[in-house]
Design a protein around this motif. Structure first.
Motif, mmCIF file in Angstrom:
data_model
loop_
_atom_site.group_PDB
_atom_site.id
_atom_site.type_symbol
_atom_site.label_atom_id
_atom_site.label_comp_id
_atom_site.label_asym_id
_atom_site.label_seq_id
_atom_site.Cartn_x
_atom_site.Cartn_y
_atom_site.Cartn_z
ATOM 1 N N LEU A 142 21.377 26.820 -10.249
ATOM 2 C CA LEU A 142 22.805 27.033 -10.532
ATOM 3 C C LEU A 142 23.162 26.575 -11.943
ATOM 4 C CD1 LEU A 142 24.338 25.648 -7.210
ATOM 5 C CD2 LEU A 142 23.689 27.993 -7.745
ATOM 6 N N ASP A 143 22.410 25.595 -12.416
ATOM 7 C CA ASP A 143 22.776 24.910 -13.655
ATOM 8 C C ASP A 143 21.515 24.643 -14.484
ATOM 9 O OD1 ASP A 143 23.983 23.356 -15.589
ATOM 10 O OD2 ASP A 143 24.402 21.650 -14.271
ATOM 11 N N PRO A 144 20.872 25.717 -14.953
ATOM 12 C CA PRO A 144 19.590 25.532 -15.657
ATOM 13 C C PRO A 144 19.712 24.713 -16.943
ATOM 14 C CG PRO A 144 20.320 27.821 -15.787
ATOM 15 C CD PRO A 144 21.231 27.129 -14.821
ATOM 16 N N LYS A 145 20.912 24.645 -17.506
ATOM 17 C CA LYS A 145 21.082 23.872 -18.749
ATOM 18 C C LYS A 145 21.434 22.412 -18.484
ATOM 19 C CE LYS A 145 22.581 27.524 -21.930
ATOM 20 N NZ LYS A 145 21.587 27.336 -22.989
ATOM 21 N N GLU A 146 21.400 21.985 -17.217
ATOM 22 C CA GLU A 146 21.701 20.588 -16.873
ATOM 23 C C GLU A 146 23.022 20.139 -17.522
ATOM 24 O OE1 GLU A 146 17.630 18.287 -16.545
ATOM 25 O OE2 GLU A 146 17.524 19.679 -18.237
ATOM 26 N N MET A 147 24.072 20.891 -17.234
ATOM 27 C CA MET A 147 25.361 20.643 -17.875
ATOM 28 C C MET A 147 26.251 19.701 -17.079
ATOM 29 S SD MET A 147 25.412 22.666 -20.610
ATOM 30 C CE MET A 147 27.031 23.291 -21.031
ATOM 31 N N LYS A 148 26.190 19.818 -15.730
ATOM 32 C CA LYS A 148 27.174 19.095 -14.916
ATOM 33 C C LYS A 148 26.460 18.531 -13.701
ATOM 34 C CE LYS A 148 31.288 18.194 -13.060
ATOM 35 N NZ LYS A 148 31.886 16.908 -13.426
ATOM 36 N N SER A 149 26.287 17.210 -13.719
ATOM 37 C CA SER A 149 25.588 16.588 -12.598
ATOM 38 C C SER A 149 26.409 16.716 -11.326
ATOM 39 C CB SER A 149 25.330 15.112 -12.890
ATOM 40 O OG SER A 149 24.893 14.465 -11.714
ATOM 41 N N VAL A 150 25.730 17.069 -10.238
ATOM 42 C CA VAL A 150 26.423 17.050 -8.948
ATOM 43 C C VAL A 150 26.226 15.693 -8.277
ATOM 44 C CG1 VAL A 150 26.304 19.527 -8.595
ATOM 45 C CG2 VAL A 150 24.441 18.091 -7.743
#
Ligand code: CA
Length: 544
Positions: A498-506
């Motif tokens: 969902l977030d390959p650029k590691e932008m927003k930690s869940v």
């Protein structure tokens, strides 16, 4: 009584995440790590031996591949060859097959053909810099365990020779009758006892360090403080040998070409290619299996491509021309295998030793990830991976299964019929059945990531979990101006699909179910150091 009651109330009032972490830590501390994992249905890989990284077992693909290899050996009369093509600092996105190529000014037709005729691995992982990756690939062990956690710098000498207590795939295969060679960059020690032909390679021709170690003494535009200062140049020449060197097992190191001009530096990858072609020819003539690591000096900064490639890429920049040169050499080596009639008995693996070096931009590669070389964000460690073996690996396969470059140690030994050593911890996993079976699945549970001796993060299935992170106040200064800091209460968690650029930690929000499993995996991993500790070579910085 009241106090106990209060204590219980507080526990039930804890946020869900903390309860999960507390439970997982209690498991880790109160029982053996193995015991904890036996109860954990999310973790597939179970230990088989205390010195071997636990692997996921796929019985059907294992037997399919064992049968195929037996038939191949019966037909060819010998074990298969292994050719590892290791590019220096190429970004995941540089080859056309990985989204770059012509779209970013440097077509890579040979690499792309390899990918479409073999297996494209989208989740291949290296260590964050050159030396650790090479050490891991050759020993099957994490750099923290071999002590080769970073490169030795100009003139630097390590206190302990790591190779006195390490075994390389080349050495083990050589003992089993393979011809073994390293062509190109070594970067794993320049002192007596640490040279490639002294640690398992029958033959070596290449450079002992890295191309920038030579260009720094030759390029007055980039390094005027050094090159225009005669005293400093004299000091440099006392500690650094700018040369293409060569050696054979039992023989002394020889100087092949003194690298006293940028014109000569520009041609070194052509020299390595000629050596590899000759080695492949000699192995085919001798009817012996070979293990060859073809280790490019390109596309590490500072790029000075060979004369024949200057201006040859549509981008016409040194980096892109160097990509074109690498691609051309890939084509030459594949053609050589074909011409010698041994392509159908050779596993070829193409990859890079770390992510693109954003610090060196524009003399640097491309990837769609966060961070770059030197970090354990995806940009530092995720690299292109292609396994190619006509007739044995089905054309057109693609997989996002986890592959760590240190798995090439186990996989090469399996192909050579050599047992993995049992007297040391081996962090690599045998991936033969993953690479060769038509629908092969990865045998690796997780990729553990380190910065020098610091465990920072792991990849498990589609998730990336960070315990320590690189912060870069100036974008792109990943090596030169970054901080490694601990995360707060929750590890930083990214779903890479969902977030390959590691932008927003869940963080804990959608991964609370997964965190106890991750902690149990990390506990098991850390427990392996009790019997198989980290080695210290004297590479730690004076102030940590
Ligand atoms: Ca590198």
């Amino acid at each position: 009584m009241q106090r106990i009651h209060d204590h219980r109330s507080r526990l039930t009032a804890l946020p869900g995440l903390l309860r999960g972490l507390t439970a997982a830590l209690a498991i880790g501390l109160g029982a053996t790590a193995t015991g904890a994992l036996a109860q954990n249905s999310f973790i597939v890989a179970q230990p088989v031996s205390e010195s071997l990284e636990p692997a996921r077992v796929h019985a059907a693909q294992n037997s399919e591949v064992a049968k195929r290899l037996k038939e191949l050996e019966a037909r060819t009369g010998r074990k298969p060859n292994v050719l590892i093509m290791l590019v220096d600092d190429m970004g995941w996105g540089d080859p056309g097959a990985f989204g770059g190529g012509i779209a970013i000014g440097a077509p890579t037709p040979h690499i792309d053909r390899m990918a479409s005729s073999g297996l494209k691995l989208t989740s291949t992982y290296a260590q964050p810099t050159c030396t650790p990756t090479r050490a891991a690939l050759m020993t099957g062990r994490l750099p923290a365990r071999t002590g080769l956690t970073r490169q030795t710098l100009t003139g630097e000498r390590v206190l302990v020779n790591p190779w006195e207590s390490e075994k390389t795939a080349a050495g083990l295969l050589s003992e089993a009758g393979y011809m073994t060679a390293l062509s190109g960059k070594w970067h794993l020690g320049e002192t007596e006892g640490a040279l490639p032909h002294q640690v398992g390679y029958d033959e070596y021709l290449g450079i002992l360090s890295v191309v920038s170690e030579f260009t720094q003494g030759l390029d007055p535009r980039r390094y005027p403080e050094l090159t225009l200062n005669p005293e400093r140049m004299a000091a440099l020449h006392k500690v650094s040998l700018p040369a293409v060197t060569a050696g054979e097992k039992g023989e002394k190191l020889k100087v092949v070409t003194k690298l006293d001009s940028l014109e000569k530096v520009a041609e070194i990858d052509q020299q390595f290619a000629e050596f590899s072609e000759d080695f492949i020819h000699r192995a085919a003539q001798a009817k012996k299996p070979f293990y060859l690591v073809h280790s490019f000096s390109r596309v590490h900064n500072d790029n000075f491509p060979a004369k024949a490639f200057e201006g040859k890429s549509p981008a016409r920049t040194p980096y892109k021309d160097a990509v074109a040169e690498v691609d051309d050499i890939v084509g030459r080596l594949l053609k050589k295998l074909q011409d010698e009639g041994i392509a159908d008995n050779t596993l070829v693996f193409f990859t890079s030793d770390n992510g693109a070096n954003e610090d060196a931009w524009p003399d640097a590669g491309f990837h769609p990830w966060r961070g770059g070389k030197g970090t354990t964000w995806e940009g530092g460690v995720r690299v292109p991976g292609i396994a190619y073996w006509p007739g044995t690996i089905e054309a057109g396969r693609e997989s996002d299964g986890l592959f760590d470059l240190m798995d090439l140690f186990n996989t090469s030994l399996t192909l050579g019929g050599v047992k993995v050593p049992g007297d040391r911890y081996i962090d690599g996993v045998d991936q033969t059945s993953f690479l060769l079976a038509d629908n092969g699945q990865s045998n690796r549970e997780a990729v553990f990531m380190y910065s020098e001796r610091n465990f920072t993060a792991l990849r498990w299935d589609e998730f990336k979990v960070h315990f320590k992170v690189f912060q870069t106040p100036i974008p792109g200064s990943n090596i030169d101006e970054s901080m490694l800091t601990g995360t707060g209460m929750s590890p930083w968690v990214y779903n890479l699909y969902l977030d390959p650029k590691e932008m927003k930690s869940v963080g804990h929000r959608t991964f609370e179910w997964g965190l106890p499993n991750i902690l149990a995996l990390v506990n098991r991993h850390m427990a392996s150091y009790r019997k198989y500790p980290m080695k210290e070579l004297g590479l730690a910085k004076p102030v940590q």
